[in-house]
Every structure is written in structure tokens, then in C-alpha cells.
Design an enzyme around this catalytic site. Structure first.
Site, PDB file in Angstrom:
ATOM      1  N   GLU A   4       8.070  16.346  15.479  1.00 25.12           N
ATOM      2  CA  GLU A   4       8.537  16.140  14.116  1.00 25.12           C
ATOM      3  C   GLU A   4       7.730  17.057  13.196  1.00 25.12           C
ATOM      4  O   GLU A   4       6.542  16.831  12.965  1.00 25.12           O
ATOM      5  CB  GLU A   4       8.336  14.674  13.706  1.00 25.12           C
ATOM      6  CG  GLU A   4       8.950  14.358  12.366  1.00 25.12           C
ATOM      7  CD  GLU A   4       8.682  12.941  11.900  1.00 25.12           C
ATOM      8  OE1 GLU A   4       7.552  12.462  12.059  1.00 25.12           O
ATOM      9  OE2 GLU A   4       9.617  12.321  11.359  1.00 25.12           O
ATOM     10  N   CYS A  19      12.633  11.303   7.250  1.00 23.92           N
ATOM     11  CA  CYS A  19      12.506  10.801   8.624  1.00 23.92           C
ATOM     12  C   CYS A  19      13.741  11.092   9.467  1.00 23.92           C
ATOM     13  O   CYS A  19      13.650  11.419  10.636  1.00 23.92           O
ATOM     14  CB  CYS A  19      12.244   9.309   8.599  1.00 23.92           C
ATOM     15  SG  CYS A  19      13.439   8.390   7.624  1.00 23.92           S
ATOM     16  N   GLY A  64       2.073   4.116  13.587  1.00 27.06           N
ATOM     17  CA  GLY A  64       2.795   2.926  14.045  1.00 27.06           C
ATOM     18  C   GLY A  64       2.184   2.361  15.319  1.00 27.06           C
ATOM     19  O   GLY A  64       2.015   1.150  15.477  1.00 27.06           O
ATOM     20  N   LYS A  74       0.848  -1.198   0.000  1.00 23.51           N
ATOM     21  CA  LYS A  74       0.000   0.000   0.000  1.00 23.51           C
ATOM     22  C   LYS A  74       0.878   1.240   0.000  1.00 23.51           C
ATOM     23  O   LYS A  74       1.521   1.558   0.999  1.00 23.51           O
ATOM     24  CB  LYS A  74      -0.884   0.012   1.249  1.00 23.51           C
ATOM     25  CG  LYS A  74      -1.821   1.194   1.281  1.00 23.51           C
ATOM     26  CD  LYS A  74      -2.103   1.648   2.684  1.00 23.51           C
ATOM     27  CE  LYS A  74      -2.813   2.982   2.684  1.00 23.51           C
ATOM     28  NZ  LYS A  74      -2.186   4.025   1.871  1.00 23.51           N
ATOM     29  N   GLU A  78       9.242   1.309  10.961  1.00 23.78           N
ATOM     30  CA  GLU A  78      10.189   2.428  10.763  1.00 23.78           C
ATOM     31  C   GLU A  78       9.381   3.690  10.944  1.00 23.78           C
ATOM     32  O   GLU A  78       8.544   4.012  10.088  1.00 23.78           O
ATOM     33  CB  GLU A  78      10.743   2.412   9.340  1.00 23.78           C
ATOM     34  CG  GLU A  78      11.742   1.331   9.027  1.00 23.78           C
ATOM     35  CD  GLU A  78      12.415   1.596   7.682  1.00 23.78           C
ATOM     36  OE1 GLU A  78      11.727   1.961   6.719  1.00 23.78           O
ATOM     37  OE2 GLU A  78      13.644   1.457   7.603  1.00 23.78           O
ATOM     38  N   GLY A 127       6.277   4.950   8.426  1.00 24.12           N
ATOM     39  CA  GLY A 127       5.363   6.087   8.521  1.00 24.12           C
ATOM     40  C   GLY A 127       5.498   6.744   9.877  1.00 24.12           C
ATOM     41  O   GLY A 127       6.526   6.604  10.555  1.00 24.12           O
ATOM     42  N   SER A 128       4.446   7.429  10.276  1.00 25.67           N
ATOM     43  CA  SER A 128       4.520   8.221  11.503  1.00 25.67           C
ATOM     44  C   SER A 128       4.433   7.339  12.744  1.00 25.67           C
ATOM     45  O   SER A 128       3.892   6.228  12.704  1.00 25.67           O
ATOM     46  CB  SER A 128       3.375   9.234  11.524  1.00 25.67           C
ATOM     47  OG  SER A 128       2.152   8.540  11.536  1.00 25.67           O
ATOM     48  N   THR A 129       4.930   7.881  13.839  1.00 25.05           N
ATOM     49  CA  THR A 129       4.887   7.141  15.108  1.00 25.05           C
ATOM     50  C   THR A 129       3.438   6.917  15.548  1.00 25.05           C
ATOM     51  O   THR A 129       3.097   5.852  16.068  1.00 25.05           O
ATOM     52  CB  THR A 129       5.709   7.892  16.165  1.00 25.05           C
ATOM     53  OG1 THR A 129       7.074   7.892  15.718  1.00 25.05           O
ATOM     54  CG2 THR A 129       5.626   7.243  17.529  1.00 25.05           C
TER      55      THR A 129
HETATM   56  P1  NAD Z   1       1.594   8.219   7.964  1.00 23.36           P
HETATM   57  O1  NAD Z   1       1.885   7.429   9.177  1.00 23.36           O
HETATM   58  O2  NAD Z   1       0.507   9.212   8.007  1.00 23.36           O
HETATM   59  O3  NAD Z   1       1.230   7.229   6.750  1.00 23.36           O
HETATM   60  C1  NAD Z   1       2.090   6.180   6.372  1.00 23.36           C
HETATM   61  C2  NAD Z   1       1.287   5.126   5.633  1.00 23.36           C
HETATM   62  O4  NAD Z   1       0.348   4.553   6.539  1.00 23.36           O
HETATM   63  C3  NAD Z   1       0.474   5.653   4.465  1.00 23.36           C
HETATM   64  O5  NAD Z   1       0.472   4.709   3.425  1.00 23.36           O
HETATM   65  C4  NAD Z   1      -0.904   5.798   5.074  1.00 23.36           C
HETATM   66  O6  NAD Z   1      -1.944   5.756   4.108  1.00 23.36           O
HETATM   67  C5  NAD Z   1      -0.950   4.589   5.981  1.00 23.36           C
HETATM   68  N1  NAD Z   1      -1.902   4.686   7.084  1.00 23.36           N
HETATM   69  C6  NAD Z   1      -2.470   5.793   7.612  1.00 23.36           C
HETATM   70  N2  NAD Z   1      -3.305   5.454   8.608  1.00 23.36           N
HETATM   71  C7  NAD Z   1      -3.257   4.106   8.715  1.00 23.36           C
HETATM   72  C8  NAD Z   1      -3.884   3.172   9.584  1.00 23.36           C
HETATM   73  N3  NAD Z   1      -4.750   3.555  10.527  1.00 23.36           N
HETATM   74  N4  NAD Z   1      -3.590   1.864   9.431  1.00 23.36           N
HETATM   75  C9  NAD Z   1      -2.695   1.458   8.505  1.00 23.36           C
HETATM   76  N5  NAD Z   1      -2.093   2.303   7.638  1.00 23.36           N
HETATM   77  C10 NAD Z   1      -2.362   3.611   7.759  1.00 23.36           C
HETATM   78  O7  NAD Z   1       2.980   8.864   7.512  1.00 23.36           O
HETATM   79  P2  NAD Z   1       3.236   9.883   6.326  1.00 23.36           P
HETATM   80  O8  NAD Z   1       2.675  11.209   6.689  1.00 23.36           O
HETATM   81  O9  NAD Z   1       2.839   9.252   5.034  1.00 23.36           O
HETATM   82  O10 NAD Z   1       4.839   9.939   6.307  1.00 23.36           O
HETATM   83  C11 NAD Z   1       5.583  10.718   7.154  1.00 23.36           C
HETATM   84  C12 NAD Z   1       6.053   9.922   8.347  1.00 23.36           C
HETATM   85  O11 NAD Z   1       6.802   8.781   7.935  1.00 23.36           O
HETATM   86  C13 NAD Z   1       7.005  10.716   9.230  1.00 23.36           C
HETATM   87  O12 NAD Z   1       6.671  10.509  10.573  1.00 23.36           O
HETATM   88  C14 NAD Z   1       8.367  10.109   8.918  1.00 23.36           C
HETATM   89  O13 NAD Z   1       9.322  10.275   9.917  1.00 23.36           O
HETATM   90  C15 NAD Z   1       8.011   8.698   8.693  1.00 23.36           C
HETATM   91  N6  NAD Z   1       9.061   8.019   7.931  1.00 23.36           N
HETATM   92  C16 NAD Z   1       9.888   7.154   8.591  1.00 23.36           C
HETATM   93  C17 NAD Z   1      10.930   6.531   7.907  1.00 23.36           C
HETATM   94  C18 NAD Z   1      11.872   5.598   8.602  1.00 23.36           C
HETATM   95  O14 NAD Z   1      12.610   4.896   7.921  1.00 23.36           O
HETATM   96  N7  NAD Z   1      11.915   5.549   9.927  1.00 23.36           N
HETATM   97  C19 NAD Z   1      11.117   6.773   6.546  1.00 23.36           C
HETATM   98  C20 NAD Z   1      10.250   7.664   5.912  1.00 23.36           C
HETATM   99  C21 NAD Z   1       9.220   8.277   6.614  1.00 23.36           C
END
Ligand code: NAD
Length: 489
Positions: free
Chosen positions: A385, A284, A233, A175, A250, A228-230
Site C-alpha cells: 500500500e 484506503c 491494526g 483519538k 478498518e 488505520g494501517s494493517t
Molecule cells: P496508522 O495506522 O499509522 O495510524 C492510525 C491511527 O492509529 C492514528 O491515530 C495513530 O496515531 C494511531 N496509532 C499509531 N500507532 C498506534 C499504536 N501503537 N496503538 C494505537 N494507536 C496507534 O495509519 P495512518 O498512516 O494514519 O493512515 C493510513 C492508513 O489508514 C492506511 O493504511 C489506510 O489504508 C488506512 N485507512 C483505512 C480505512 C478503512 O476504512 N479501511 C480508511 C482510511 C484509512
């Protein structure tokens, strides 16, 4: 306008209920693609296809055959590099020079590396105190892996899910972030052309709440790799309780970038700027907290401000542009909001702090790269962040104070240290609480390098050889070779 479909069981298709949404170019607010909005039924169909592929043609392939397919897909992605670079720039707003020079070659390079390690599943023989039996271990694929990626490096981070999952023999339902769906669709074309059996890779575009949650809780999905975001996560950890699904997470970061008085000044200032601004700060591991030893604080801040002010913010498709747009209106509002809160809390805007005055950029979401000086680690702009081109500069007296400030965060993704003192570099590298430490550099990644997140920046290890084993499960086998019946009477 491009139409982005779902990819299930080797076929491009509409969402079961026919729903679509528009993908928006953040540089001008205009729609660039019509995207199938996947729902729960689509995710379930994809998981069934993935399970069948794992139990069928795909699961039966040798590691050498898997390697050929991954390498073939890497060649096909490389052959369409220009198209991929444009899609990344249209979806994310990053400069075309960055998509061309960083995102696409990195994605291809990582996929080639994954193609080279498909036979890495080497187990052990274990010395047991029984000459009549042998004990050995195996590393095996999970079966169906769910991969969920954010929007900041759609192609590259997509490859960091698809590559290791397929290299280790899993099938995957992937996804992409809903706002950056385009490149994943073309990736499917490349894998199909490279000979990947139907169902081994499925891509479902659509909202996280529906697509992501259905994927994480599907009983066929044995392991989820999420970037994605904490906050999301945390939600995924809760959902994983339902089926005790294995997770690799991550998550977010707020990395300190620490400059000591003994640092090479030019190297440190360049490291502060690049550490912040790769992908316009939407990274990130970005070094968003600049910790500077007091004796050089003013000079470093002036040097950084001068470099930020000189950067060309503009149309991401223009090769002269160094910084493009912020990915979405929501993200833009967040970035602008944090700059304002920083000022309210006592910070001074030493560079940027506003939208560019170029009228041609008025319809997009642009922010000038911003340096806030006179900051403390307690300000909200220093704690949270922001995920944009905003750097807070915090002074410190000595090594002990630098460490205390650097580690005073719930995150633990990365840290940077600029010093010419090799002993100090080693001391700091050991004491910093983060999965990655950069010394006299920043933002470097290699396929061979692991990328662990500490604290609230993640669990497990992705990338590199250690990360490859994240996509496999461990099995122990005890076999009798004595021919004697077992029992106690
Ligand atoms: P996000 O957490 O909003 O979304 C990430 C993904 O999760 C997207 O595909 C989103 O559609 C999906 N998602 C959203 N809600 C969900 C749910 N309830 N259940 C399952 N999936 C869901 O993050 P973002 O705004 O897309 O990206 C930015 C974040 O990603 C920042 O916090 C950044 O630090 C982090 N990030 C971390 C790394 C790493 O390697 N640690 C790398 C890149 C980005």
C-alpha cells in the site's frame, strides 16, 4: 496560531504534563497549530469521564434525546462548514474544493443519518420449547468506546467513530491522528453547544504509541473502533488480548480496478483516474492496481496518462487546484521511494513520476500523479500500500487471469470492475475477495452502505445499519412466566 487542547469531561484543557507539538501544513512546511500532546494520565482521565457520563446523564437519555443532540451537532458543523474545510486542507493538504465539496458534507450527512437511527436497537423474541418461559434479546451499548482514526479524512472518519458510538448510547474517547488534530477539536465545540453531556465525547490528541496504546488497554474501554494501517491494526489485536476488548478494525488496502475490453472506454478511464485520485491517492480503498485486458491496454494507459498529465497540482487553498500536497514529509518520501523501486523493477513511468516543477511548491510535499506501465503484480509497488497518487497498470488476458491477479493480495478492502456485460459483472462481484465491489463506478460511499474489510483489510463491519450494530453488544434474556419453582428435585 490556533491552539488545540484536549477535551475531557466537557472542558478544553492542556495535557497533564503541559506538553505540546506543532501541526504542520504539508503545502509549505509551516506550523499551523500548537497541539496539546496527551499522555497516559490524560487518557485515563478521559476514560473515567466517559464511564461517568455513561453511568450518568448521557446513559440515562432516551434515543430521541440522543437523536436531537446528534442532529443539532450536524447543523452546527454545517454552519461552520467553511472553517472545517479550511482546517482539513491545512492539516491534510487536500484541495479546498475537495474539503468543501466532499469531506465536510459527507461528515454532516453521515452524522445526520446516525441521528436518524438512534432507535435501531431492535431485539428479537426467540421461540423456545417451553410455554412457561419467554426468551428475548436486547442490543445494548458497550459503555466506553475507544475510537482511533487515521489522517486521510480526519473530520469524516472522526464522524464515523463519534456518530455511531453516540447514536447507540455509548460514550467515546476519540483519538485523531497526531498530524491532523484540528477538526476534532472544533467538533467538540459543536457537540457541547448541541447539548451533549460532559464526558460523553472526549478527544485526546497526541502520539499513537502513548495515547492509542493507553486507550486500547484501559480496562474501562469495552470496545475499540480503529481505522488505520494493517500494521497498527495487528498491534491493536495484540493489545486487545489484555482485557479481551472487542475490536472493529478498518485497515489498509490495495484495490484492483479491472477494465474489460467490453467496458465503456470513457467511463472506464474516468473511473481509473477518480478511483486512484480521490484525496490524492491517500485513500484506503483507492483503486491503485489498474488491471486492463490486453487488447485495450495501450489505449487505456494512454487515456489515463493524458488525464493525469492534465491535472493541476498546486496550492491546496487555491480553488483551481485539483491535487494538493502529500500529508507529510514521511509519506512523501515513501511515495517517491515506491516510484523509484517500480522503475528499478522494470516499470515505465507513463505519467508523472516526479515532483512538480513549480518553484512556489518547493517547500511543500507534492508529487505529480503517476502512472507506471508494464507492471506485474509481483513488483513491490503493486504489492504494498503506497498511499499516494501512484497507479500501476497490469495487463491480463481473460476473466480468469483478471480474477487471479485481483485476488492475489493479502488485502481485501475494495475492487472495481468496468464492463458492459451484466453477467460478467455479477460473476466478478461474487468472485472478487473484497468487502466492497464497485461495478462501473468507484469510491462511492453512502451512510446506509456497509464498508467491510476482508482478509488483512479488517474485521467486522462499520457503516450502514449493519455497522451500527458493531457498536452494540447482544444480550439474551430468559424469563419465567409460569411461577413454578426451578430445579430437578
Ligand atoms: P496508522 O495506522 O499509522 O495510524 C492510525 C491511527 O492509529 C492514528 O491515530 C495513530 O496515531 C494511531 N496509532 C499509531 N500507532 C498506534 C499504536 N501503537 N496503538 C494505537 N494507536 C496507534 O495509519 P495512518 O498512516 O494514519 O493512515 C493510513 C492508513 O489508514 C492506511 O493504511 C489506510 O489504508 C488506512 N485507512 C483505512 C480505512 C478503512 O476504512 N479501511 C480508511 C482510511 C484509512
Amino acid at each position: 496560531m490556533r491552539e488545540i487542547k484536549l477535551f475531557i469531561d466537557g472542558e478544553f484543557c492542556d495535557a497533564a504534563d503541559g506538553a505540546t507539538y506543532a501541526s504542520i501544513n504539508p503545502a509549505n512546511g509551516l506550523a499551523v497549530a500548537t497541539v496539546a500532546e496527551g499522555g497516559a494520565e490524560d487518557v485515563r482521565r478521559a476514560c473515567v469521564a466517559a464511564q461517568q457520563a455513561f453511568e450518568g446523564d448521557w446513559g440515562a437519555m432516551t434515543s430521541a434525546e440522543r437523536s436531537d443532540i446528534l442532529a443539532g451537532a450536524a447543523d452546527l458543523i454545517e454552519a461552520r462548514a467553511e472553517e472545517f474545510a479550511q482546517l482539513e486542507t491545512l492539516d491534510v493538504g487536500k484541495p479546498i474544493t475537495e474539503s468543501t465539496a466532499i469531506d465536510v458534507p459527507a461528515a454532516v450527512g453521515y452524522l445526520r443519518w446516525y441521528a436518524s437511527v438512534t432507535d435501531a436497537a431492535v431485539g428479537e423474541t426467540i421461540d423456545i420449547p417451553n410455554p412457561g418461559q419467554v426468551d428475548f434479546s436486547l442490543w445494548e451499548p458497550y459503555g466506553v468506546v475507544g475510537g482511533i482514526a487515521p489522517w486521510n479524512f480526519p473530520l469524516f472518519l472522526g464522524m464515523l467513530k463519534i456518530g455511531p458510538a453516540l447514536a447507540t448510547g455509548n460514550s467515546i474517547v476519540f483519538k485523531p491522528a497526531s498530524i491532523t488534530p484540528q477538526s476534532a477539536s472544533v467538533v467538540c465545540e459543536c457537540f457541547a453547544e448541541a447539548g451533549l453531556p460532559a464526558g460523553a465525547l472526549n478527544v485526546i490528541t497526541g502520539p499513537g504509541r502513548v495515547v492509542g496504546e493507553t486507550l486500547v488497554t484501559d480496562p474501562r474501554v469495552q470496545m475499540v473502533s480503529f481505522t488505520g494501517s494493517t500494521d497498527v491494526g495487528r498491534r491493536i489485536i495484540e493489545m486487545s488480548a489484555q482485557n479481551i476488548t472487542n475490536l472493529s478494525l478498518e485497515l489498509g488496502g490495495k484495490s484492483p480496478n479491472i477494465i474489460f475490453e467490453d467496458a465503456d472506454f470513457d467511463q472506464a478511464v474516468a473511473g481509473a483516474v477518480f478511483g486512484l485520485l480521490l484525496n490524492n491517492g491517500q485513500n484506503c480503498i483507492a483503486g491503485t492496481r489498474l488491471l486492463v485486458q490486453r487488447g485495450i491496454y495501450d489505449d487505456v494507459c494512454s487515456g489515463v496518462a493524458e488525464k493525469l498529465d492534465a491535472l493541476v497540482v498546486g496550492d491546496p487553498m487555491d480553488p483551481q487546484t485539483q491535487l494538493g500536497a502529500i500529508v507529510s514529509e514521511e509519506q512523501f518520501e515513501k511515495v517517491i521511494g515506491y516510484i523509484g523501486w517500480g522503475e528499478e523493477e522494470g516499470a515505465t513511468v507513463a505519467a508523472g513520476g516526479a515532483v512538480p516543477d513549480d518553484p512556489e511548491l518547493a517547500d511543500g510535499w507534492f508529487v505529480r500523479p503517476t502512472l507506471l506501465t508494464g507492471c506485474t503484480n509481483a513488483m513491490s509497488v503493486s504489492c504494498d500500500e503506497v498511499f499516494g497518487p501512484v497507479l500501476v497498470a497490469i495487463p491480463f488476458e481473460d476473466e480468469a487471469e483478471a480474477l487471479a491477479i485481483a485476488n492475489d493480495t493479502p488485502y481485501g478492502l475494495g475492487s472495481g470492475v468496468f464492463t458492459t456485460d451484466a453477467d460478467r459483472a455479477r460473476r466478478m462481484a461474487r468472485a472478487l475477495q473484497s468487502g466492497t465491489v464497485y461495478v462501473n463506478t468507484f469510491n462511492q460511499v453512502y451512510p446506509q452502505s456497509p464498508f467491510p474489510g476482508w482478509k488483512q483489510s479488517g474485521t467486522g463491519v462499520e457503516r450502514g445499519m449493519r455497522g451500527l450494530f458493531t457498536y452494540m453488544r447482544y444480550k439474551n434474556v430468559i424469563q419465567d412466566i409460569s411461577g413454578e419453582p426451578i430445579g430437578w428435585f
